[in-house]
Design a protein around this motif. Structure first.
Motif, short mmCIF file in Angstrom:
data_model
loop_
_atom_site.label_atom_id
_atom_site.label_comp_id
_atom_site.label_asym_id
_atom_site.label_seq_id
_atom_site.Cartn_x
_atom_site.Cartn_y
_atom_site.Cartn_z
N SER A 292 0.81 -1.22 0.00
CA SER A 292 0.00 0.00 0.00
C SER A 292 0.85 1.27 0.00
CB SER A 292 -0.94 0.01 1.21
OG SER A 292 -0.19 0.00 2.42
N GLU A 293 2.14 1.16 0.31
CA GLU A 293 3.00 2.33 0.40
C GLU A 293 3.74 2.64 -0.91
OE1 GLU A 293 5.56 2.05 3.80
OE2 GLU A 293 3.94 1.38 5.12
N ILE A 294 3.57 1.83 -1.93
CA ILE A 294 4.28 2.04 -3.20
C ILE A 294 3.84 3.36 -3.83
CG2 ILE A 294 4.58 1.21 -5.56
CD1 ILE A 294 4.39 -1.62 -4.54
N GLU A 295 4.82 4.13 -4.26
CA GLU A 295 4.56 5.35 -5.02
C GLU A 295 5.27 5.26 -6.37
OE1 GLU A 295 5.40 8.92 -2.86
OE2 GLU A 295 4.32 8.25 -1.07
N ILE A 296 4.91 6.16 -7.28
CA ILE A 296 5.49 6.17 -8.62
C ILE A 296 6.27 7.47 -8.83
CG2 ILE A 296 5.04 5.98 -11.09
CD1 ILE A 296 4.29 3.49 -9.54
N ALA A 297 7.55 7.35 -9.18
CA ALA A 297 8.39 8.53 -9.42
C ALA A 297 8.04 9.16 -10.76
CB ALA A 297 9.86 8.12 -9.40
N ASP A 298 8.56 10.36 -11.00
CA ASP A 298 8.34 11.04 -12.27
C ASP A 298 8.88 10.23 -13.45
OD1 ASP A 298 7.19 13.11 -10.91
OD2 ASP A 298 8.99 14.37 -10.90
N THR A 299 9.87 9.38 -13.18
CA THR A 299 10.45 8.52 -14.22
C THR A 299 9.64 7.24 -14.42
OG1 THR A 299 11.88 7.46 -12.55
CG2 THR A 299 12.78 9.37 -13.76
N ARG A 300 8.50 7.12 -13.71
CA ARG A 300 7.59 5.97 -13.77
C ARG A 300 8.12 4.77 -13.00
NH1 ARG A 300 6.19 5.01 -19.89
NH2 ARG A 300 4.79 3.47 -18.96
N LYS A 301 9.18 4.96 -12.24
CA LYS A 301 9.73 3.87 -11.44
C LYS A 301 8.94 3.76 -10.13
CE LYS A 301 13.87 2.51 -8.86
NZ LYS A 301 14.01 1.13 -9.36
N PRO A 302 8.40 2.58 -9.80
CA PRO A 302 7.75 2.41 -8.50
C PRO A 302 8.80 2.34 -7.38
CG PRO A 302 7.75 0.34 -9.70
CD PRO A 302 8.32 1.37 -10.63
N PHE A 303 8.46 2.90 -6.22
CA PHE A 303 9.42 2.91 -5.12
C PHE A 303 8.67 3.04 -3.80
CE2 PHE A 303 8.47 7.32 -5.78
CZ PHE A 303 8.65 7.95 -4.56
N PRO B 34 8.80 5.18 -0.30
CA PRO B 34 9.41 6.42 0.19
C PRO B 34 10.49 6.22 1.24
CG PRO B 34 7.02 6.64 0.03
CD PRO B 34 7.34 5.20 -0.23
N ASN B 35 10.31 5.23 2.12
CA ASN B 35 11.31 5.01 3.18
C ASN B 35 12.42 4.06 2.76
OD1 ASN B 35 10.06 2.54 3.16
ND2 ASN B 35 9.12 2.72 5.19
N GLU B 36 12.31 3.51 1.54
CA GLU B 36 13.31 2.58 0.99
C GLU B 36 13.60 1.41 1.93
OE1 GLU B 36 16.73 4.85 -0.37
OE2 GLU B 36 15.75 5.06 -2.33
N LYS B 37 12.57 0.96 2.65
CA LYS B 37 12.75 -0.25 3.46
C LYS B 37 13.12 -1.42 2.55
CE LYS B 37 10.31 -3.40 6.59
NZ LYS B 37 9.03 -3.70 7.28
N PHE B 38 12.53 -1.42 1.36
CA PHE B 38 12.88 -2.40 0.33
C PHE B 38 13.19 -1.67 -0.96
CE2 PHE B 38 9.97 -4.81 3.11
CZ PHE B 38 10.73 -5.94 3.35
N HIS B 39 14.20 -2.15 -1.67
CA HIS B 39 14.42 -1.77 -3.06
C HIS B 39 13.81 -2.88 -3.91
CE1 HIS B 39 17.34 1.29 -1.79
NE2 HIS B 39 17.74 0.40 -0.91
N PHE B 40 13.15 -2.53 -5.02
CA PHE B 40 12.49 -3.57 -5.80
C PHE B 40 12.37 -3.16 -7.26
CE2 PHE B 40 9.16 -0.69 -4.56
CZ PHE B 40 8.23 -0.71 -5.59
N SER B 41 12.15 -4.16 -8.07
CA SER B 41 11.95 -3.95 -9.51
C SER B 41 10.99 -5.03 -10.00
CB SER B 41 13.29 -4.05 -10.25
OG SER B 41 13.12 -3.93 -11.65
N ILE B 42 10.15 -4.66 -10.97
CA ILE B 42 9.14 -5.56 -11.50
C ILE B 42 9.22 -5.57 -13.02
CG2 ILE B 42 6.65 -6.02 -11.69
CD1 ILE B 42 6.29 -4.51 -9.05
N SER B 43 8.96 -6.71 -13.62
CA SER B 43 8.90 -6.81 -15.08
C SER B 43 7.83 -7.82 -15.44
CB SER B 43 10.26 -7.25 -15.65
OG SER B 43 10.22 -7.37 -17.05
N HIS B 44 7.26 -7.69 -16.63
CA HIS B 44 6.30 -8.69 -17.09
C HIS B 44 6.34 -8.80 -18.61
CE1 HIS B 44 4.09 -4.91 -17.17
NE2 HIS B 44 4.06 -4.90 -15.86
N CYS B 45 6.01 -9.98 -19.08
CA CYS B 45 6.01 -10.25 -20.51
C CYS B 45 5.15 -11.49 -20.75
CB CYS B 45 7.44 -10.49 -21.00
SG CYS B 45 7.57 -10.70 -22.79
N GLY B 46 4.19 -11.38 -21.66
CA GLY B 46 3.33 -12.53 -21.93
C GLY B 46 2.62 -12.98 -20.67
N ASN B 47 2.69 -14.28 -20.39
CA ASN B 47 2.02 -14.84 -19.22
C ASN B 47 2.92 -14.87 -17.98
OD1 ASN B 47 -0.33 -15.35 -20.67
ND2 ASN B 47 0.37 -17.36 -21.32
#
Length: 212
Positions: free
Chosen positions: A63-74, A76-89
């Motif tokens: 629920s705390e995920i925000e979106i930066a101006d660069t469209r990167k989700p993050f 705010p407190n950087e408790k976790f660094h993360f990245s997501i990707s998807h393709c097809g199924n």
């Protein structure tokens, strides 16, 4: 539960791939849909990617995920660094409590060869052309390079990156057991940063990640 693949990189960093087989309602039980995604399948991919985050770390605060101006989700407190990707199924995610991370998944198709001039510099093209006598291997290497640069782009997270010049292969690609590979990279924009990029082929899916 179609957790297609999971890897514990170290005690602070994990990644996973989810094969999407469930309806939207399955994910909405746990994932708040903040983003306005109109296309039904893209919305399903979006939900599956976020569903993976607490699958990797149970206390991940979706629920705390925000979106930066660069469209990167993050977070705010950087408790976790993360990245997501998807393709097809498939949807993939990497999460770390200590390191910046990036991940990319891509289906290995001939489309990537057609656009390779947009992301391969002259040296990288020369390296890959050495495998042109084995078309299927050449295509896999093109996919590996594309996903590597996408993963590094997400790791950087600040946009405005030249895929040919700011992210470069910096040595030989090491092919490991079980369709895995490592690639020595440098990212050079404000300063030069050496990176080790990791890839794994699942046929026809390519997954690449970086954590630093």
């Amino acid at each position: 539960m179609p957790l297609f693949y999971q890897q514990i990189i170290d005690e602070n960093t994990k990644l996973g791939i989810w094969r999407i087989e469930e309806p939207e309602d399955f994910f909405l039980k746990k994932v708040p849909l903040k983003k306005d995604v109109s296309h039904p399948y893209k919305r399903l991919q979006h939900l599956a990617g976020r569903y993976l985050l607490p699958t990797l770390f149970a206390d991940f605060p979706l629920s705390e995920i925000e979106i930066a101006d660069t469209r990167k989700p993050f977070l705010p407190n950087e408790k976790f660094h993360f990245s997501i990707s998807h393709c097809g199924n498939f949807a993939a995610a990497i999460v770390s409590t200590k390191r910046r991370v990036g991940i990319d998944v891509e289906l290995v198709t001939s489309r990537l060869e057609k656009i390779s001039s947009k992301f391969l510099n002259a040296n990288e093209k020369s390296v890959l052309d050495g495998w042109s006598y084995l078309p299927h291997v050449h295509l896999q290497l093109v996919a590996l390079m594309w996903s590597a640069k996408e993963a590094v782009f997400k790791w950087y997270g600040n946009g405005e990156v030249d895929f040919k010049q700011h992210m470069r292969l910096n040595g030989p690609i090491s092919i490991l057991a079980r369709d895995a590979a490592t690639l020595p990279f440098v990212f050079e924009k404000e300063k030069l940063i050496p990176l080790t990029v990791h890839g794994k082929l699942f046929r026809p899916l390519m997954m690449v990640w970086v954590a630093d």
